[in-house]
Motif scaffolding. Structure first.
Motif, PDB file in Angstrom:
ATOM      1  N   THR A 192       1.023  -0.663   0.265  1.00 13.85           N
ATOM      2  CA  THR A 192       0.047   0.224  -0.235  1.00 13.85           C
ATOM      3  C   THR A 192       1.114   1.514   0.187  1.00 13.85           C
ATOM      4  N   ASP A 193       2.016   1.027   0.885  1.00 11.98           N
ATOM      5  CA  ASP A 193       2.583   2.276   1.111  1.00 11.98           C
ATOM      6  C   ASP A 193       3.197   2.654  -0.528  1.00 11.98           C
ATOM      7  N   LEU A 194       3.856   2.202  -0.862  1.00 11.44           N
ATOM      8  CA  LEU A 194       4.032   1.531  -2.862  1.00 11.44           C
ATOM      9  C   LEU A 194       3.033   2.186  -3.494  1.00 11.44           C
ATOM     10  N   TRP A 195       1.652   1.732  -4.004  1.00 10.28           N
ATOM     11  CA  TRP A 195       1.451   2.799  -4.416  1.00 10.28           C
ATOM     12  C   TRP A 195       0.987   3.631  -4.036  1.00 10.28           C
ATOM     13  N   LEU A 196       0.388   3.462  -2.480  1.00 11.86           N
ATOM     14  CA  LEU A 196       0.639   5.512  -2.094  1.00 11.86           C
ATOM     15  C   LEU A 196       2.084   6.670  -2.685  1.00 11.86           C
ATOM     16  N   GLY A 197       2.740   6.275  -2.447  1.00  9.58           N
ATOM     17  CA  GLY A 197       4.319   6.625  -3.271  1.00  9.58           C
ATOM     18  C   GLY A 197       3.892   7.092  -4.371  1.00  9.58           C
ATOM     19  N   MET A 198       3.705   5.973  -5.413  1.00  8.24           N
ATOM     20  CA  MET A 198       3.934   6.751  -6.783  1.00  8.24           C
ATOM     21  C   MET A 198       2.247   7.482  -6.525  1.00  8.24           C
ATOM     22  N   LEU A 199       1.221   7.186  -6.378  1.00  7.31           N
ATOM     23  CA  LEU A 199      -0.137   8.449  -6.303  1.00  7.31           C
ATOM     24  C   LEU A 199       0.325   9.558  -6.524  1.00  7.31           C
ATOM     25  N   ILE A 200       1.339   9.634  -4.829  1.00 11.80           N
ATOM     26  CA  ILE A 200       1.688  10.765  -4.559  1.00 11.80           C
ATOM     27  C   ILE A 200       2.344  11.906  -5.410  1.00 11.80           C
ATOM     28  N   ALA A 201       3.870  10.855  -6.423  1.00 12.82           N
ATOM     29  CA  ALA A 201       4.612  11.117  -7.370  1.00 12.82           C
ATOM     30  C   ALA A 201       4.318  11.733  -8.838  1.00 12.82           C
TER      31      ALA A 201
END
Length: 104
Positions: A2-11
């Motif tokens: 989930t942290d990976l997807w959240l980081g990608m979404l923010i980027a």
């Protein structure tokens, strides 16, 4: 995960915001300056006092707002050759003289 997807979404969101700001910054608002100039009209061959509008970002002369060559200086009904020649860098500060007419 989930942290990976959240980081990608923010980027992706940040990159999108940068793109939007860049487009708005390049297209939005016009930075214009008015300047009084005295020169010889390339068409009439007489000294005129003009107020020209310049795009500050590009340095290009956009239009002539006032010209003493006309009875009503705010009604400019010529092709504004003076602004076009200034954009070509042909004229410098001070009075400008048109090229001599060819012999008849």
């Amino acid at each position: 995960m989930t942290d990976l997807w959240l980081g990608m979404l923010i980027a992706v969101g940040a990159a999108g915001m940068v793109m939007v700001l860049a487009v708005v910054g390049l297209r939005g608002g016009r930075a214009r300056a008015r300047q009084q100039r005295r020169f010889t009209c390339p068409v009439l061959g007489m000294e005129v006092d003009c107020e020209l509008v310049q795009d500050v970002r590009t340095g290009q002369w956009i239009s002539v707002e006032r010209c003493s060559a006309f009875p009503d200086p705010t009604w400019i009904h010529c092709d504004q050759d003076c602004a076009q020649l200034l954009n070509l860098g042909i004229w410098r500060d001070g009075a400008v003289r048109p090229a001599a007419a060819p012999p008849a």
